[in-house]
Design a protein around this motif. Structure first.
Motif, PDB file in Angstrom:
ATOM      1  N   LEU A   3      -9.900   2.217  -6.582  1.00  0.00           N
ATOM      2  CA  LEU A   3      -8.889   1.402  -5.911  1.00  0.00           C
ATOM      3  C   LEU A   3      -9.530   0.747  -4.697  1.00  0.00           C
ATOM      4  CD1 LEU A   3      -5.781   3.781  -5.789  1.00  0.00           C
ATOM      5  CD2 LEU A   3      -6.465   2.232  -7.624  1.00  0.00           C
ATOM      6  N   GLN A   4      -9.237  -0.528  -4.485  1.00  0.00           N
ATOM      7  CA  GLN A   4      -9.823  -1.202  -3.324  1.00  0.00           C
ATOM      8  C   GLN A   4      -8.872  -2.280  -2.821  1.00  0.00           C
ATOM      9  OE1 GLN A   4     -13.799  -2.710  -3.989  1.00  0.00           O
ATOM     10  NE2 GLN A   4     -14.270  -2.668  -1.801  1.00  0.00           N
ATOM     11  N   TYR A   5      -8.782  -2.388  -1.484  1.00  0.00           N
ATOM     12  CA  TYR A   5      -8.006  -3.425  -0.804  1.00  0.00           C
ATOM     13  C   TYR A   5      -6.515  -3.346  -1.130  1.00  0.00           C
ATOM     14  CZ  TYR A   5     -12.680  -5.466  -0.276  1.00  0.00           C
ATOM     15  OH  TYR A   5     -14.013  -5.668  -0.004  1.00  0.00           O
ATOM     16  N   LEU A   6      -5.977  -2.135  -1.230  1.00  0.00           N
ATOM     17  CA  LEU A   6      -4.540  -1.978  -1.452  1.00  0.00           C
ATOM     18  C   LEU A   6      -3.901  -1.385  -0.206  1.00  0.00           C
ATOM     19  CD1 LEU A   6      -4.565  -0.489  -5.064  1.00  0.00           C
ATOM     20  CD2 LEU A   6      -4.228  -2.870  -4.403  1.00  0.00           C
ATOM     21  N   CYS A   7      -2.641  -1.716   0.019  1.00  0.00           N
ATOM     22  CA  CYS A   7      -1.874  -1.167   1.129  1.00  0.00           C
ATOM     23  C   CYS A   7      -0.606  -0.532   0.568  1.00  0.00           C
ATOM     24  CB  CYS A   7      -1.526  -2.272   2.123  1.00  0.00           C
ATOM     25  SG  CYS A   7      -0.561  -1.683   3.529  1.00  0.00           S
ATOM     26  N   ILE A   8      -0.348   0.721   0.949  1.00  0.00           N
ATOM     27  CA  ILE A   8       0.765   1.490   0.399  1.00  0.00           C
ATOM     28  C   ILE A   8       1.680   1.922   1.545  1.00  0.00           C
ATOM     29  CG2 ILE A   8       1.409   3.352  -1.159  1.00  0.00           C
ATOM     30  CD1 ILE A   8      -0.709   1.505  -2.331  1.00  0.00           C
ATOM     31  N   THR A   9       3.000   1.807   1.337  1.00  0.00           N
ATOM     32  CA  THR A   9       3.933   2.212   2.385  1.00  0.00           C
ATOM     33  C   THR A   9       5.225   2.774   1.786  1.00  0.00           C
ATOM     34  OG1 THR A   9       4.987   1.494   4.439  1.00  0.00           O
ATOM     35  CG2 THR A   9       5.024  -0.067   2.615  1.00  0.00           C
ATOM     36  N   ASN A  10       5.923   3.572   2.613  1.00  0.00           N
ATOM     37  CA  ASN A  10       7.263   4.090   2.298  1.00  0.00           C
ATOM     38  C   ASN A  10       7.311   4.887   0.997  1.00  0.00           C
ATOM     39  OD1 ASN A  10       8.437   2.998   4.636  1.00  0.00           O
ATOM     40  ND2 ASN A  10       8.767   1.024   3.631  1.00  0.00           N
ATOM     41  N   SER A  11       6.434   5.889   0.896  1.00  0.00           N
ATOM     42  CA  SER A  11       6.426   6.761  -0.287  1.00  0.00           C
ATOM     43  C   SER A  11       6.173   8.200   0.151  1.00  0.00           C
ATOM     44  CB  SER A  11       5.350   6.318  -1.283  1.00  0.00           C
ATOM     45  OG  SER A  11       4.058   6.545  -0.751  1.00  0.00           O
ATOM     46  N   GLY A  12       6.365   9.129  -0.791  1.00  0.00           N
ATOM     47  CA  GLY A  12       6.021  10.519  -0.505  1.00  0.00           C
ATOM     48  C   GLY A  12       4.533  10.676  -0.285  1.00  0.00           C
ATOM     49  N   ASN A  13       3.727  10.228  -1.252  1.00  0.00           N
ATOM     50  CA  ASN A  13       2.288  10.098  -1.096  1.00  0.00           C
ATOM     51  C   ASN A  13       1.948   8.643  -1.358  1.00  0.00           C
ATOM     52  OD1 ASN A  13       1.509  12.984  -0.838  1.00  0.00           O
ATOM     53  ND2 ASN A  13       2.357  13.093  -2.894  1.00  0.00           N
ATOM     54  N   GLY A  14       1.185   8.048  -0.463  1.00  0.00           N
ATOM     55  CA  GLY A  14       0.763   6.689  -0.744  1.00  0.00           C
ATOM     56  C   GLY A  14      -0.057   6.627  -2.014  1.00  0.00           C
TER      57      GLY A  14
END
Length: 391
Positions: free
Chosen positions: A96-107
């Motif tokens: 995985l590269q250049y991803l942004c994760i928000t508002n989850s139990g685990n990103g």
């Protein structure tokens, strides 16, 4: 929806354009042949109504890559549900590269099991914020987390368990939940935790970096946590070297702590200063070495080595700490040599530059040689028996 030729994939990668239809069909059918080796993910803020499960595997020579956008807006995946994991990785040889994760139990979650460890997963240049955990992994081998940022994640930034030969490098983990940890590796052997920045974790139990296992903690910057670096060796030695640990803010914690029961530890070439508690604490730590550190202006003892035996404290520069410069219990085979220790007892509380003893047992077969000590109080040895002082 047929797999594209290698030449076309190379062209797509170069120009950062990919047909969305191919991506959607591949995700719908879980058919990696549709992806080739690369999935391009579009620029934008994407609201997920379900977890994304990556269940296929690449190969060591040809991992499957999920590549986000490098545009300023980025590729942001919003799970909008703190009970779930946004990206579930249950395959091998994935990147995985250049991803942004928000508002989850685990990103991002990487999941193996006691019977099978996930292999060859890389998480590069990703961001995680406002999740419970930023990145969490269990039962992996050769996991690489590099160049990632985790912040405002309520339960911790990067949290690995039973993940051997993991590398966490060049990451920035900050302002995660109170009493939580920036980077945590629990029951992980042969870890490599290098060149990370971990700071501003509030609460007395918070830590910048935590390792229970074996491996190397090197070149990290840890500031404004409860404790800077906390290690417990398990099934192998731990080396803590060349770190800058400062301004950690709990008076009964320390900049660097090595917990009771740890053996064969090396604490070397660290710069440790301005912590509200002690500088370096080694509890137990038989057959361990504390050497070539600069430890100053800490709120308690500069270097504390208690219990156990056969330790070496040498070539450290220890000064202007509020209590003792170096304090050790003086067990059999312990050496305190070639240190420069001066102007400790900064608040004139009656502490010594070097103090040996624990108030009970005799100090036996202990050696101190070639130390330079000056300031208010010099060297104090309790119940001395078979002690060597030289030069």
């Amino acid at each position: 929806t047929e797999a594209l030729p290698k030449a076309i994939l190379a062209y797509i990668y170069r120009d950062r354009i990919a047909p969305v239809q191919m991506e959607l069909e591949a995700i719908r059918t879980h058919d990696k042949n549709l992806l080739g080796d690369l999935v391009m993910m579009d620029t934008g803020f994407w609201l997920l109504d379900a977890d994304v499960g990556i269940v296929n595997s690449g190969s060591p020579a040809q991992p499957i890559t999920f590549l986000g956008s490098t545009n300023a807006a980025g590729t942001v995946l919003n799970r909008n549900d703190m009970s779930y994991t946004a990206l579930n990785l249950v395959g091998d040889y994935l990147r995985l590269q250049y991803l942004c994760i928000t508002n989850s139990g685990n990103g991002i979650g990487v999941w193996g099991s006691t019977g099978y460890r996930r292999r060859g997963v890389s998480i590069l240049d990703c961001r995680s914020y406002n999740n419970n955990y930023g990145i969490q992994a269990q039962y992996t081998t050769n996991l690489v987390i590099q160049g990632c940022a985790t912040y405002r994640d309520a339960l911790g930034g990067i949290y690995l368990t039973y993940s051997d030969s993991a590398e966490v490098s060049g990451c920035n983990s900050f302002t995660n939940g109170d009493n939580k940890i920036g980077i945590s590796l629990d029951y992980c052997m042969d870890a490599n935790i290098v060149s990370n920045s971990c700071h501003d974790h509030l609460g007395s139990y918070s830590k910048g970096i935590y390792l229970r296992g074996s491996g190397v903690i090197r070149g990290n910057d840890c500031a404004a946590n409860g404790c800077g670096i906390h290690a417990v060796n398990w099934n192998g030695p731990v080396t803590i070297a060349e770190n800058h640990v400062y301004d950690n803010r709990q008076t009964y914690r320390s900049g660097i702590e090595v917990e009771a029961g740890s053996l064969y530890c090396g604490i070397q070439n660290n710069l440790v200063h301005g912590n509200y508690g002690g500088g370096i604490i080694l509890s137990d730590g038989a057959s361990s070495v504390i050497e070539d550190n600069r430890v100053y202006l800490n709120g308690e003892i500069g270097i504390l080595a208690d219990q156990f035996q056969s330790r070496t404290i040498r070539r450290n520069v220890v000064y202007s700490n509020n209590k003792e410069g170096i304090r050790t219990w003086g067990r059999a085979g312990e050496l305190v040599n070639n240190n420069l220790v001066y102007d400790n007892d900064r608040l004139a509380g009656g502490y010594y530059n070097i103090y040996v003893g624990d108030g009970s047992a005799s100090v036996n077969i202990f050696s101190a040689a070639n130390n330079t000590v000056f300031g208010r109080n010099g060297i104090y040895i309790e119940n001395a028996q078979t002690v060597t002082l030289a030069n």
